[in-house]
Design a protein around this motif. Structure first.
Motif, PDB file in Angstrom:
ATOM      1  N   VAL A 260       0.834  -1.195   0.000  1.00 42.94           N
ATOM      2  CA  VAL A 260       0.000   0.000   0.000  1.00 42.94           C
ATOM      3  C   VAL A 260       0.872   1.249   0.000  1.00 42.94           C
ATOM      4  N   ASN A 261       0.609   2.138  -0.934  1.00 45.77           N
ATOM      5  CA  ASN A 261       1.227   3.462  -0.965  1.00 45.77           C
ATOM      6  C   ASN A 261       0.103   4.481  -0.801  1.00 45.77           C
ATOM      7  N   LYS A 262      -0.054   4.981   0.430  1.00 49.13           N
ATOM      8  CA  LYS A 262      -1.179   5.870   0.730  1.00 49.13           C
ATOM      9  C   LYS A 262      -1.063   7.201  -0.006  1.00 49.13           C
ATOM     10  N   LYS A 263       0.155   7.698  -0.178  1.00 48.24           N
ATOM     11  CA  LYS A 263       0.344   8.990  -0.834  1.00 48.24           C
ATOM     12  C   LYS A 263      -0.164   8.958  -2.271  1.00 48.24           C
ATOM     13  N   GLU A 264       0.137   7.860  -2.969  1.00 47.14           N
ATOM     14  CA  GLU A 264      -0.255   7.753  -4.369  1.00 47.14           C
ATOM     15  C   GLU A 264      -1.576   7.015  -4.557  1.00 47.14           C
ATOM     16  N   GLY A 265      -2.142   6.554  -3.452  1.00 47.53           N
ATOM     17  CA  GLY A 265      -3.409   5.846  -3.536  1.00 47.53           C
ATOM     18  C   GLY A 265      -3.309   4.518  -4.252  1.00 47.53           C
ATOM     19  N   LEU A 266      -2.165   3.843  -4.119  1.00 48.57           N
ATOM     20  CA  LEU A 266      -1.931   2.576  -4.811  1.00 48.57           C
ATOM     21  C   LEU A 266      -2.010   1.409  -3.842  1.00 48.57           C
ATOM     22  N   CYS A 267      -2.588   0.335  -4.331  1.00 50.35           N
ATOM     23  CA  CYS A 267      -2.635  -0.917  -3.573  1.00 50.35           C
ATOM     24  C   CYS A 267      -2.404  -2.046  -4.568  1.00 50.35           C
ATOM     25  N   VAL A 268      -1.238  -2.652  -4.508  1.00 51.29           N
ATOM     26  CA  VAL A 268      -0.899  -3.663  -5.516  1.00 51.29           C
ATOM     27  C   VAL A 268      -0.754  -5.034  -4.859  1.00 51.29           C
ATOM     28  N   PRO A 269      -1.207  -6.079  -5.531  1.00 54.22           N
ATOM     29  CA  PRO A 269      -1.122  -7.433  -4.974  1.00 54.22           C
ATOM     30  C   PRO A 269       0.298  -7.980  -5.085  1.00 54.22           C
ATOM     31  N   ARG A 270       0.735  -8.631  -4.051  1.00 54.42           N
ATOM     32  CA  ARG A 270       2.029  -9.297  -4.055  1.00 54.42           C
ATOM     33  C   ARG A 270       1.815 -10.796  -3.860  1.00 54.42           C
ATOM     34  N   VAL A 271       2.635 -11.573  -4.538  1.00 58.00           N
ATOM     35  CA  VAL A 271       2.598 -13.029  -4.414  1.00 58.00           C
ATOM     36  C   VAL A 271       4.001 -13.508  -4.072  1.00 58.00           C
ATOM     37  N   PHE A 272       4.139 -14.099  -2.891  1.00 59.73           N
ATOM     38  CA  PHE A 272       5.408 -14.674  -2.471  1.00 59.73           C
ATOM     39  C   PHE A 272       5.231 -16.176  -2.290  1.00 59.73           C
ATOM     40  N   LEU A 273       6.345 -16.882  -2.304  1.00 60.73           N
ATOM     41  CA  LEU A 273       6.328 -18.320  -2.033  1.00 60.73           C
ATOM     42  C   LEU A 273       7.123 -18.550  -0.756  1.00 60.73           C
ATOM     43  N   GLN A 274       6.472 -19.132   0.238  1.00 61.77           N
ATOM     44  CA  GLN A 274       7.113 -19.384   1.530  1.00 61.77           C
ATOM     45  C   GLN A 274       7.114 -20.885   1.788  1.00 61.77           C
ATOM     46  N   SER A 275       8.306 -21.442   2.022  1.00 60.25           N
ATOM     47  CA  SER A 275       8.433 -22.897   2.036  1.00 60.25           C
ATOM     48  C   SER A 275       9.451 -23.351   3.083  1.00 60.25           C
ATOM     49  N   LYS A 276       9.337 -24.623   3.451  1.00 60.29           N
ATOM     50  CA  LYS A 276      10.271 -25.243   4.385  1.00 60.29           C
ATOM     51  C   LYS A 276      10.624 -26.626   3.839  1.00 60.29           C
ATOM     52  N   PHE A 277      11.903 -26.926   3.832  1.00 58.05           N
ATOM     53  CA  PHE A 277      12.387 -28.215   3.356  1.00 58.05           C
ATOM     54  C   PHE A 277      13.364 -28.777   4.386  1.00 58.05           C
ATOM     55  N   THR A 278      13.415 -30.094   4.483  1.00 59.03           N
ATOM     56  CA  THR A 278      14.293 -30.713   5.463  1.00 59.03           C
ATOM     57  C   THR A 278      15.216 -31.727   4.799  1.00 59.03           C
ATOM     58  N   LYS A 279      16.376 -31.893   5.399  1.00 53.62           N
ATOM     59  CA  LYS A 279      17.323 -32.900   4.937  1.00 53.62           C
ATOM     60  C   LYS A 279      17.051 -34.188   5.716  1.00 53.62           C
ATOM     61  N   PRO A 280      16.719 -35.277   5.037  1.00 51.55           N
ATOM     62  CA  PRO A 280      16.363 -36.510   5.749  1.00 51.55           C
ATOM     63  C   PRO A 280      17.497 -36.982   6.666  1.00 51.55           C
ATOM     64  N   SER A 281      17.122 -37.515   7.818  1.00 51.31           N
ATOM     65  CA  SER A 281      18.115 -38.127   8.681  1.00 51.31           C
ATOM     66  C   SER A 281      18.597 -39.411   8.038  1.00 51.31           C
ATOM     67  N   GLN A 282      19.685 -39.960   8.546  1.00 52.46           N
ATOM     68  CA  GLN A 282      20.252 -41.180   7.952  1.00 52.46           C
ATOM     69  C   GLN A 282      19.264 -42.334   8.001  1.00 52.46           C
ATOM     70  N   SER A 283      18.466 -42.398   9.081  1.00 56.67           N
ATOM     71  CA  SER A 283      17.489 -43.484   9.192  1.00 56.67           C
ATOM     72  C   SER A 283      16.376 -43.331   8.154  1.00 56.67           C
ATOM     73  N   GLN A 284      16.008 -42.060   7.864  1.00 51.56           N
ATOM     74  CA  GLN A 284      14.952 -41.816   6.876  1.00 51.56           C
ATOM     75  C   GLN A 284      15.429 -42.103   5.469  1.00 51.56           C
ATOM     76  N   SER A 285      16.707 -41.797   5.183  1.00 48.57           N
ATOM     77  CA  SER A 285      17.221 -41.959   3.826  1.00 48.57           C
ATOM     78  C   SER A 285      17.644 -43.379   3.518  1.00 48.57           C
ATOM     79  N   SER A 286      17.799 -44.194   4.541  1.00 47.64           N
ATOM     80  CA  SER A 286      18.240 -45.581   4.313  1.00 47.64           C
ATOM     81  C   SER A 286      17.067 -46.482   4.013  1.00 47.64           C
TER      82      SER A 286
END
Length: 286
Positions: A260-286
């Motif tokens: 939001v830019n109140k001075k210019e009266g603008l409101c623009v949509p933003r799209v982000f990607l938020q993610s979480k990844f894990t490295k498998p433990s040795q027991s999981q990868s075996s």
């Protein structure tokens, strides 16, 4: 400028569809094809790749430490920064890949006294700004210059030693053909069971839609006027990229916001990607 409005649902197909694309199933409407004529020339693309580090260094020369705001939102958005310890007094080891001038690490160092941070960036100038910050302390932080696509992180960070890696608006600056190399690099220093916290530009974000003709490098990949580049991620592409590196998805969703830019009266949509990844433990990868 302020970020307002957080929606947990993923965008619908209609919400994220580009203005340049239409549904090919509709009569009389054609999907815009990606042609060679629409892309930046191969000569210029190779030049941009060769000069990528110089362009980011010039960015920090122009903007110093003033361009990005400190990211105090990271512990709110990523609870793992507080919750991933096995016991309360455990020292958390974090790698911020693409640290910039420290807008993420210094709030973390202030908030959590029991954390050690490795911080690297493509730009030597950005790394120097980090080291010049009054909060920088070698006992708690190690900053170094690194090209994640070719410089082995293990020259600075012990293998399988890091609890959490942050990739916050970083991978989008890497050429898509080299993204997997960067992920393989960070995976080597991540502990089994460790986690990667990711946030970056999502497909059809407003920043993507406002690029003008002559800015397109490839599918979802663009160049700014200053020569820095940006990729816009779909969650399917990101999931496949991490999975090919041996990292498993924990969460992977779009985040919708409004700038939001109140001075210019603008409101623009933003799209982000938020993610979480894990490295498998040795027991999981075996």
């Amino acid at each position: 400028m302020a970020l307002l409005g957080d929606f947990n649902s993923t965008p619908t197909e209609e919400e994220v569809r580009s203005k340049d694309e239409t549904d090919p199933s509709q009569p009389g409407i054609k999907t815009r094809a990606l042609t060679r004529e629409e892309l930046v020339s191969e000569f210029k693309q190779l030049k941009l790749e060769r000069e990528a580090r110089k362009n980011w260094d010039l960015f920090y020369k122009r903007n110093s430490t003033n361009f990005f705001k400190d990211r105090h939102w990271t512990t709110r958005e990523f609870e793992e920064l507080r919750a991933c310890r096995q016991f309360e007094s455990q020292r958390l080891v974090l790698l911020e890949a693409g640290c910039g001038v420290g807008n993420c690490i210094f709030p973390l160092l202030e908030d959590d006294l029991n954390i050690f941070v490795y911080a690297c960036d493509f730009s030597p100038r950005a790394v120097e700004f980090v080291k010049q910050n009054p909060l920088y302390c070698p006992e708690r932080c190690c900053a170094f210059q690194c090209d994640l696509t070719k410089d082995d992180l293990r020259e600075h960070v012990p293998e399988s030693s890091v609890d959490v890696i942050t990739l916050i608006f970083v991978l989008s600056a890497v050429h898509p053909d080299k993204m997997k190399l960067a992920l393989q690099n960070i995976s080597r220093v991540l502990k089994p069971g460790g986690i990667v916290l990711f946030r970056d530009y999502g497909l059809h974000d407003h920043a993507m839609l406002r690029f003008k003709a002559g800015s397109k490098l490839g599918e979802n990949f663009y160049v700014r006027q200053d020569g820095t580049r940006s990729y816009f991620f779909s969650k399917e592409f990101l999931a496949e990229l991490f999975e090919e590196t041996g990292l498993q998805s924990v969460a992977n969703d779009y985040v919708l916001r409004e700038t939001v830019n109140k001075k210019e009266g603008l409101c623009v949509p933003r799209v982000f990607l938020q993610s979480k990844f894990t490295k498998p433990s040795q027991s999981q990868s075996s």
